[in-house]
Design a protein around this motif. Structure first.
Motif, PDB file in Angstrom:
ATOM      1  N   MET A   1       0.718  -1.178   0.021  1.00 59.34           N
ATOM      2  CA  MET A   1       0.023  -0.093  -0.180  1.00 59.34           C
ATOM      3  C   MET A   1       0.833   1.298   0.016  1.00 59.34           C
ATOM      4  O   MET A   1       2.061   1.207   0.446  1.00 59.34           O
ATOM      5  N   ALA A   2       0.332   2.284  -0.517  1.00 63.23           N
ATOM      6  CA  ALA A   2       1.057   3.482  -0.715  1.00 63.23           C
ATOM      7  C   ALA A   2       1.014   4.242   0.529  1.00 63.23           C
ATOM      8  O   ALA A   2       0.015   4.292   1.419  1.00 63.23           O
ATOM      9  N   GLN A   3       2.144   5.005   0.740  1.00 68.86           N
ATOM     10  CA  GLN A   3       2.329   5.688   2.158  1.00 68.86           C
ATOM     11  C   GLN A   3       1.600   7.195   1.827  1.00 68.86           C
ATOM     12  O   GLN A   3       1.648   8.016   0.603  1.00 68.86           O
ATOM     13  N   ASP A   4       0.896   7.919   2.652  1.00 66.25           N
ATOM     14  CA  ASP A   4       0.132   8.951   2.576  1.00 66.25           C
ATOM     15  C   ASP A   4       1.129  10.150   2.498  1.00 66.25           C
ATOM     16  O   ASP A   4       1.201  10.739   3.734  1.00 66.25           O
ATOM     17  N   ARG A 170      -7.944   4.930   5.755  1.00 66.29           N
ATOM     18  CA  ARG A 170      -6.805   4.763   5.292  1.00 66.29           C
ATOM     19  C   ARG A 170      -6.366   3.357   4.833  1.00 66.29           C
ATOM     20  O   ARG A 170      -6.780   2.351   5.533  1.00 66.29           O
ATOM     21  N   LYS A 171      -5.629   3.316   3.727  1.00 65.06           N
ATOM     22  CA  LYS A 171      -5.176   2.131   3.443  1.00 65.06           C
ATOM     23  C   LYS A 171      -3.927   1.611   4.381  1.00 65.06           C
ATOM     24  O   LYS A 171      -3.054   2.501   4.659  1.00 65.06           O
ATOM     25  N   LYS A 172      -4.126   0.444   4.762  1.00 67.24           N
ATOM     26  CA  LYS A 172      -2.814  -0.316   5.525  1.00 67.24           C
ATOM     27  C   LYS A 172      -1.615  -0.571   4.936  1.00 67.24           C
ATOM     28  O   LYS A 172      -1.943  -1.353   3.716  1.00 67.24           O
ATOM     29  N   ASN A 173      -0.567  -0.408   5.263  1.00 71.23           N
ATOM     30  CA  ASN A 173       0.572  -1.042   4.649  1.00 71.23           C
ATOM     31  C   ASN A 173       0.871  -2.368   4.935  1.00 71.23           C
ATOM     32  O   ASN A 173       0.617  -3.126   6.037  1.00 71.23           O
TER      33      ASN A 173
END
Length: 173
Positions: A1-4, A170-173
């Motif tokens: 997943m992309a970092q914000d 949020r998307k989780k890493n």
């Protein structure tokens, strides 16, 4: 997943704090609150930039809730803080409260509430998660009594509304 890298959480928090800033700015211009509106504002007393008397600091060492309703004076609002005069046990006090120190804003006349997760001063600001929690409280019973005097308690839940964390989106890493 992309970092914000944009940090939407911080942008959302700033946008919600601008609601408080706008409302207080309008009250400062007119000198009174419209209709039945009144505000409970909870803030951390030990946050950077907060200025309150030593007497209030001793009584409310961690956080404090003020009520802006009938008796206030000298309300001044800037981009980063507001100043207000309030009376505590018939003693006039001037408070300076940065918007970043605010944990909660509640207008019971319309059951509107904003909550913020403000990191404690002891926490490392880089490792502390800063998240805005907008919530609209649904009051279960109406009251005609004046609000309780300011307290330093941790009871920020003024209504039965739900709090939704921005983390859940949020998307989780």
């Amino acid at each position: 997943m992309a970092q914000d890298h944009i940090r939407y959480d911080i942008l959302a928090q700033d946008a919600l704090r601008s609601v408080i800033r706008k409302v207080l700015s309008e009250v400062a211009v007119t000198g009174h609150l419209p209709g039945e509106h009144h505000f409970f504002i909870t803030f951390l007393t030990n946050a950077p930039g907060v200025r309150i008397s030593q007497h209030l600091k001793a009584k409310y060492a961690e956080q404090m809730t003020i009520v802006i309703q009938h008796q206030f004076w000298d309300l001044k609002v800037t981009e980063s803080l507001f100043e207000i005069g309030l009376s505590f046990s018939d003693t006039p006090e001037k408070l300076v409260i940065p918007f970043n120190a605010i944990r909660g804003f509640y207008d019971p006349s319309v059951s509107f509430e904003l909550e913020f997760d403000v990191p404690a001063v002891e926490e490392d600001e880089h490792s502390a998660e800063i998240t805005a929690y907008p919530a609209v409280a649904e009051k279960t019973e109406e009251t005609t009594e004046d609000p309780a005097p300011p307290t330093g308690g941790d009871d920020n839940n003024k209504g039965g509304g739900s709090v939704v964390s921005l983390d859940s989106f949020r998307k989780k890493n």
